[in-house]
Design a protein around this motif. Sequence first.
Motif, mmCIF file in Angstrom:
data_model
loop_
_atom_site.group_PDB
_atom_site.id
_atom_site.type_symbol
_atom_site.label_atom_id
_atom_site.label_comp_id
_atom_site.label_asym_id
_atom_site.label_seq_id
_atom_site.Cartn_x
_atom_site.Cartn_y
_atom_site.Cartn_z
ATOM 1 N N ARG A 94 0.837 -1.208 0.000
ATOM 2 C CA ARG A 94 0.000 0.000 0.000
ATOM 3 C C ARG A 94 0.870 1.256 0.000
ATOM 4 N N LEU A 95 1.890 1.274 0.842
ATOM 5 C CA LEU A 95 2.772 2.443 0.917
ATOM 6 C C LEU A 95 3.549 2.636 -0.381
ATOM 7 N N LEU A 126 8.711 -0.869 -7.463
ATOM 8 C CA LEU A 126 8.748 -1.501 -6.140
ATOM 9 C C LEU A 126 7.427 -2.184 -5.804
ATOM 10 N N THR A 127 6.316 -1.563 -6.168
ATOM 11 C CA THR A 127 5.015 -2.163 -5.859
ATOM 12 C C THR A 127 4.881 -3.531 -6.513
ATOM 13 N N ASP A 128 5.227 -3.622 -7.782
ATOM 14 C CA ASP A 128 5.139 -4.907 -8.484
ATOM 15 C C ASP A 128 6.085 -5.936 -7.870
ATOM 16 N N LEU A 129 7.266 -5.490 -7.482
ATOM 17 C CA LEU A 129 8.231 -6.395 -6.853
ATOM 18 C C LEU A 129 7.680 -6.947 -5.543
ATOM 19 N N LEU A 130 7.070 -6.090 -4.744
ATOM 20 C CA LEU A 130 6.513 -6.528 -3.465
ATOM 21 C C LEU A 130 5.303 -7.441 -3.661
ATOM 22 N N VAL A 156 3.574 5.914 -2.856
ATOM 23 C CA VAL A 156 4.791 6.657 -3.188
ATOM 24 C C VAL A 156 4.983 6.720 -4.702
ATOM 25 N N GLU A 157 4.780 5.598 -5.378
ATOM 26 C CA GLU A 157 4.956 5.593 -6.835
ATOM 27 C C GLU A 157 3.909 6.463 -7.531
ATOM 28 N N GLN A 158 2.699 6.476 -6.989
ATOM 29 C CA GLN A 158 1.636 7.280 -7.595
ATOM 30 C C GLN A 158 1.913 8.774 -7.452
ATOM 31 N N VAL A 159 2.355 9.174 -6.269
ATOM 32 C CA VAL A 159 2.526 10.599 -5.981
ATOM 33 C C VAL A 159 3.880 11.120 -6.458
ATOM 34 N N HIS A 160 4.914 10.293 -6.342
ATOM 35 C CA HIS A 160 6.278 10.775 -6.587
ATOM 36 C C HIS A 160 6.949 10.087 -7.780
ATOM 37 N N GLY A 161 6.150 9.490 -8.644
ATOM 38 C CA GLY A 161 6.707 8.725 -9.757
ATOM 39 C C GLY A 161 7.641 9.504 -10.666
ATOM 40 N N ALA A 162 7.462 10.810 -10.739
ATOM 41 C CA ALA A 162 8.294 11.622 -11.632
ATOM 42 C C ALA A 162 9.620 12.022 -10.999
ATOM 43 N N ARG A 163 9.765 11.790 -9.712
ATOM 44 C CA ARG A 163 11.003 12.186 -9.030
ATOM 45 C C ARG A 163 12.136 11.212 -9.353
ATOM 46 N N THR A 202 5.283 9.308 4.184
ATOM 47 C CA THR A 202 4.895 7.999 3.651
ATOM 48 C C THR A 202 6.103 7.274 3.076
ATOM 49 N N TRP A 203 6.910 7.996 2.348
ATOM 50 C CA TRP A 203 8.124 7.436 1.744
ATOM 51 C C TRP A 203 9.067 6.928 2.839
ATOM 52 N N ARG A 204 9.237 7.717 3.874
ATOM 53 C CA ARG A 204 10.123 7.324 4.972
ATOM 54 C C ARG A 204 9.567 6.115 5.728
ATOM 55 N N ALA A 205 8.255 6.100 5.927
ATOM 56 C CA ALA A 205 7.632 4.952 6.594
ATOM 57 C C ALA A 205 7.802 3.687 5.760
#
Length: 227
Positions: A99-100, A118-122, A104-111, A189-192
């Motif tokens: 979920r986290l 990572l989501t797919d890997l998890l 992160v990928e949705q909000v910060h994907g362009a960074r 969220t990223w840090r968590a």
Amino acid sequence: MTAQLLDHTLGSLASRIPGATRVFHTFHLDFCCGGQKTLRQAALENGIDALQVEDQLLALSPDEPHQHDWHEASNAQLIEHLLERYHAAHRQQLPELIRLAARVEQVHGAREHCPRGLTDLLLSMQQELESHMQKEEQILFPMIKQGDHPLVGGPIAVMRYEHNQHGDALESIVILTDNMQPPSEACNTWRALYRGLHELRVDLMQHIHLENNLLFQRALDEEGLNR
């Protein structure tokens, strides 16, 4: 003493020296899937000064936080610990990490430092680990509890092979997340997420260590089977 320590396996050192796993994490030495390698061999393969690792092991205080000696436990007691401490934990950890990661990928994907993929890997890791744990719970652990089972070597070989795959997945996470070090601009969220990934890595490595280097090896020894 030095030569003796260098020629002990990582698995035995992790089991016998309180705080050793922390040292191994510091030097990125794999004491779970690679637990059968000696300290000398593992250090050589990783380009690390074995004597430096040994110095840190020897410097560990006897007052290090107590680590239960599972060598004294029965197979049934160790299995119960694995189920309660690790199987249950992984089933709680991975859904939240997924979920986290998705957030992160949705909000910060362009960074630049976003751990894209990572989501797919998890998700893949969750599916593989769940299948693995079910095979242990339904097949291998009952065989080990029963004892006197000459066919135990086959399932153990499969589980150890899958442990290597879990180790590869952890290494992919380390690479994708820059060793789980969040960038300076990372949100909460990223840090968590990275804190949770670190916890998962530590737990899964200890989980695999207890199975590969203690429970499985003991079961093979009891049946007079080779590694």
